[in-house]
Design a protein around this motif. Structure first.
Motif, mmCIF file in Angstrom:
data_model
loop_
_atom_site.group_PDB
_atom_site.id
_atom_site.type_symbol
_atom_site.label_atom_id
_atom_site.label_comp_id
_atom_site.label_asym_id
_atom_site.label_seq_id
_atom_site.Cartn_x
_atom_site.Cartn_y
_atom_site.Cartn_z
ATOM 1 N N ILE A 107 3.965 3.285 -6.922
ATOM 2 C CA ILE A 107 3.673 2.168 -6.090
ATOM 3 C C ILE A 107 4.537 1.171 -6.038
ATOM 4 C CG2 ILE A 107 1.978 0.280 -5.618
ATOM 5 C CD1 ILE A 107 -0.191 2.225 -6.780
ATOM 6 N N ASP A 108 5.440 0.933 -4.974
ATOM 7 C CA ASP A 108 6.440 -0.328 -5.021
ATOM 8 C C ASP A 108 5.945 -1.358 -3.876
ATOM 9 O OD1 ASP A 108 6.860 0.803 -2.322
ATOM 10 O OD2 ASP A 108 8.958 1.704 -3.076
ATOM 11 N N GLU A 109 4.983 -1.274 -3.246
ATOM 12 C CA GLU A 109 4.307 -2.272 -2.461
ATOM 13 C C GLU A 109 2.884 -2.571 -2.340
ATOM 14 O OE1 GLU A 109 4.573 -3.575 2.456
ATOM 15 O OE2 GLU A 109 5.095 -1.663 1.834
ATOM 16 N N VAL A 110 2.373 -3.878 -2.611
ATOM 17 C CA VAL A 110 1.157 -4.190 -2.545
ATOM 18 C C VAL A 110 0.781 -4.860 -1.373
ATOM 19 C CG1 VAL A 110 -0.835 -5.776 -3.831
ATOM 20 C CG2 VAL A 110 0.698 -4.119 -5.187
ATOM 21 N N ILE A 111 -0.329 -4.404 -0.724
ATOM 22 C CA ILE A 111 -0.817 -5.275 0.400
ATOM 23 C C ILE A 111 -2.092 -5.899 0.205
ATOM 24 C CG2 ILE A 111 -1.731 -4.774 2.914
ATOM 25 C CD1 ILE A 111 -0.170 -2.106 2.516
ATOM 26 N N LEU A 112 -2.075 -7.159 0.048
ATOM 27 C CA LEU A 112 -3.285 -7.659 0.129
ATOM 28 C C LEU A 112 -3.984 -7.750 1.452
ATOM 29 C CD1 LEU A 112 -1.939 -11.261 -1.752
ATOM 30 C CD2 LEU A 112 -2.452 -8.840 -2.652
ATOM 31 N N SER A 113 -5.355 -7.437 1.345
ATOM 32 C CA SER A 113 -6.258 -7.593 2.595
ATOM 33 C C SER A 113 -7.664 -7.777 2.240
ATOM 34 C CB SER A 113 -6.090 -5.801 3.055
ATOM 35 O OG SER A 113 -6.829 -5.812 4.421
ATOM 36 N N GLY A 114 -8.543 -7.652 3.055
ATOM 37 C CA GLY A 114 -10.177 -7.967 2.817
ATOM 38 C C GLY A 114 -10.844 -7.486 3.794
ATOM 39 N N GLY A 115 -11.580 -8.349 4.286
ATOM 40 C CA GLY A 115 -11.837 -9.845 4.445
ATOM 41 C C GLY A 115 -10.281 -10.475 4.662
ATOM 42 N N VAL B 141 3.721 -5.706 -13.093
ATOM 43 C CA VAL B 141 4.162 -4.550 -12.810
ATOM 44 C C VAL B 141 5.451 -4.283 -12.311
ATOM 45 C CG1 VAL B 141 3.374 -2.886 -10.816
ATOM 46 C CG2 VAL B 141 1.634 -4.382 -11.708
ATOM 47 N N PRO B 142 6.433 -3.632 -13.257
ATOM 48 C CA PRO B 142 7.823 -3.838 -12.998
ATOM 49 C C PRO B 142 8.173 -2.702 -11.925
ATOM 50 C CG PRO B 142 6.924 -2.036 -14.726
ATOM 51 C CD PRO B 142 5.696 -2.749 -14.590
ATOM 52 N N HIS B 143 7.508 -2.117 -11.384
ATOM 53 C CA HIS B 143 7.824 -1.151 -10.199
ATOM 54 C C HIS B 143 7.583 -1.594 -8.900
ATOM 55 C CE1 HIS B 143 3.675 0.559 -10.342
ATOM 56 N NE2 HIS B 143 3.903 0.484 -11.792
ATOM 57 N N LEU B 144 6.845 -2.952 -8.811
ATOM 58 C CA LEU B 144 6.545 -3.707 -7.670
ATOM 59 C C LEU B 144 7.661 -4.185 -6.894
ATOM 60 C CD1 LEU B 144 4.290 -4.369 -5.616
ATOM 61 C CD2 LEU B 144 3.741 -6.417 -7.063
ATOM 62 N N LYS B 145 8.112 -3.875 -5.792
ATOM 63 C CA LYS B 145 9.285 -4.410 -5.156
ATOM 64 C C LYS B 145 8.863 -5.198 -4.027
ATOM 65 C CE LYS B 145 11.775 -0.033 -5.958
ATOM 66 N NZ LYS B 145 12.529 1.069 -5.401
ATOM 67 N N ARG B 146 7.858 -5.138 -3.301
ATOM 68 C CA ARG B 146 7.338 -6.010 -2.070
ATOM 69 C C ARG B 146 5.983 -6.394 -2.104
ATOM 70 N NH1 ARG B 146 10.412 -1.809 -0.742
ATOM 71 N NH2 ARG B 146 8.491 -0.396 -0.282
ATOM 72 N N LEU B 147 5.614 -7.508 -1.311
ATOM 73 C CA LEU B 147 4.241 -8.031 -1.305
ATOM 74 C C LEU B 147 4.055 -8.089 0.100
ATOM 75 C CD1 LEU B 147 1.738 -8.717 -3.012
ATOM 76 C CD2 LEU B 147 2.557 -11.229 -2.611
ATOM 77 N N ARG B 148 2.845 -7.751 0.536
ATOM 78 C CA ARG B 148 2.589 -7.887 2.146
ATOM 79 C C ARG B 148 1.358 -8.348 2.076
ATOM 80 N NH1 ARG B 148 1.432 -2.808 5.861
ATOM 81 N NH2 ARG B 148 2.819 -1.913 4.303
ATOM 82 N N VAL B 149 0.845 -9.465 2.957
ATOM 83 C CA VAL B 149 -0.267 -10.116 3.263
ATOM 84 C C VAL B 149 -0.621 -9.805 4.640
ATOM 85 C CG1 VAL B 149 -1.438 -12.273 3.048
ATOM 86 C CG2 VAL B 149 0.387 -11.893 1.590
ATOM 87 N N HIS B 150 -1.965 -9.331 4.824
ATOM 88 C CA HIS B 150 -2.660 -9.047 6.086
ATOM 89 C C HIS B 150 -3.666 -10.346 6.238
ATOM 90 C CE1 HIS B 150 -1.730 -4.435 6.767
ATOM 91 N NE2 HIS B 150 -0.895 -5.224 6.470
#
Length: 341
Positions: free
Chosen positions: A163-171, A191-200
């Protein structure tokens, strides 16, 4: 999306007054008849359903109502939020979990569908309840990543080095108070392998006041490149307040994209789709996806046939610059990515 908990449970601080956006949220219109009265329309003539409004409550901020056309029963913004009798008609092929969220659970509030990405159900709350929402039946009370201070959700991401990208969603993740968001992103920095963040998020469009100083400061301080994927379906959703909010997000370093849903009676014409792409670009947003409707129970009256969708997409490509043409896609449970049409 159905609120998982009252907004008052997420105050900015215990002592300071609530931010203005939270008060505007609380003041949202929740009665379909009140909404129609504000627009000079008759509820009985439009087929408003009390049962549909009970199952999936109306919520729409006053600022969004102000962009609707008074006296126009076919207004494209009104159609997105008004509970109608059509929602209560059973339709074959329409289900409670249209995109397979349940089968993709990978931790408390964590959904894994595509390689390299993890989606966090940050909250069940939204400032607006869209009648076509594919998570309108989602069990937010049991499946929100904020439970236990995000620990299980972050641990699941940390344990999977793919996992290198986390997407914040919901709601809508930006329905959370900024300190709560900071609590989550602070945890994600482990989280050392996280490279990108996305927000929906839909809030900068439907409640632009949410883009306040605290949110902008939080966004600008994040250690990863951030993409904010907005959700607007019609050009009329943009106004000067939205433009200003989006300018602030760009100023904080966010890349802004828009995803829309093709909806019958809302944007199912090439004129509407071209205007949406062009108006979004004026506000600094590039088109990303044009989704075919997720077949969730209660949304069948919005569906546009694939043949029509493909024809509209071809017409759009012939009318506007290539970078203003979103990808026409459908989400199919079990696929490794969005399926192009």
């Amino acid at each position: 999306m159905i609120p998982a908990a009252p907004l008052s449970q997420h105050p900015a601080t215990s002592a300071a007054p609530a931010p203005r956006w939270q008060q505007l949220w609380r003041d949202a219109v929740r009665d379909p008849r009140e909404l129609l009265s504000m627009l000079g329309l008759d509820a009985a003539a439009l087929g408003v359903s009390d049962e549909a409004a009970t199952q999936f409550p109306l919520r729409v901020p006053h600022g969004f109502v102000a962009r609707m056309r008074r006296g126009d029963a076919s207004d494209p913004l009104l159609r997105q939020v008004l509970p109608l009798d059509a929602e209560m008609r059973p339709m074959p092929g329409f289900s409670l979990d249209a995109v397979g969220d349940g089968a993709a659970k990978a931790g408390h509030g964590v959904i894994r569908k595509y390689r390299g990405r993890a989606l966090l159900i940050a909250t069940g709350s939204c400032a607006i309840h869209c009648r076509y929402c594919f998570r309108r039946h989602f069990p937010y009370a049991e499946e929100t990543a904020a439970a236990a201070g995000w620990r299980e959700a972050v641990a699941a991401i940390r344990a999977d080095e793919t996992i290198d990208e986390v997407i914040l969603s919901g709601g809508d993740p930006w329905s959370l108070a900024t300190p709560k968001l900071a609590e989550l992103t602070d945890a994600l920095t482990t989280v050392p392998h996280l490279k990108r963040l996305r927000v929906h998020t839909r809030l900068p469009v439907v409640l632009p006041e949410r883009v306040d100083d605290s949110l902008v400061d939080w966004l600008a301080a994040l250690p990863w490149p951030v993409t904010v994927v907005l959700h607007a379906n019609h050009a009329n959703e943009f106004d000067a307040t939205v433009d200003a909010a989006l300018a602030r997000l760009r100023g904080a370093g966010a890349l802004l994209l828009n995803q829309a849903v093709l909806l019958r009676g809302v944007n199912d014409s090439v004129d509407a789709l071209a205007a949406l792409s062009e108006r979004g670009h004026t506000a600094g947003v590039l088109p990303y996806y044009l989704h075919q409707l997720d077949r969730v129970q209660g949304a069948a009256h919005f569906e546009v046939p694939d043949t029509t969708a493909l024809a509209l997409h071809r017409e759009l490509a012939a009318r506007v610059s290539g970078y203003l043409v979103p990808k026409l896609v459908r989400e199919v449970a079990g696929d490794p990515g969005k399926r192009p049409l």
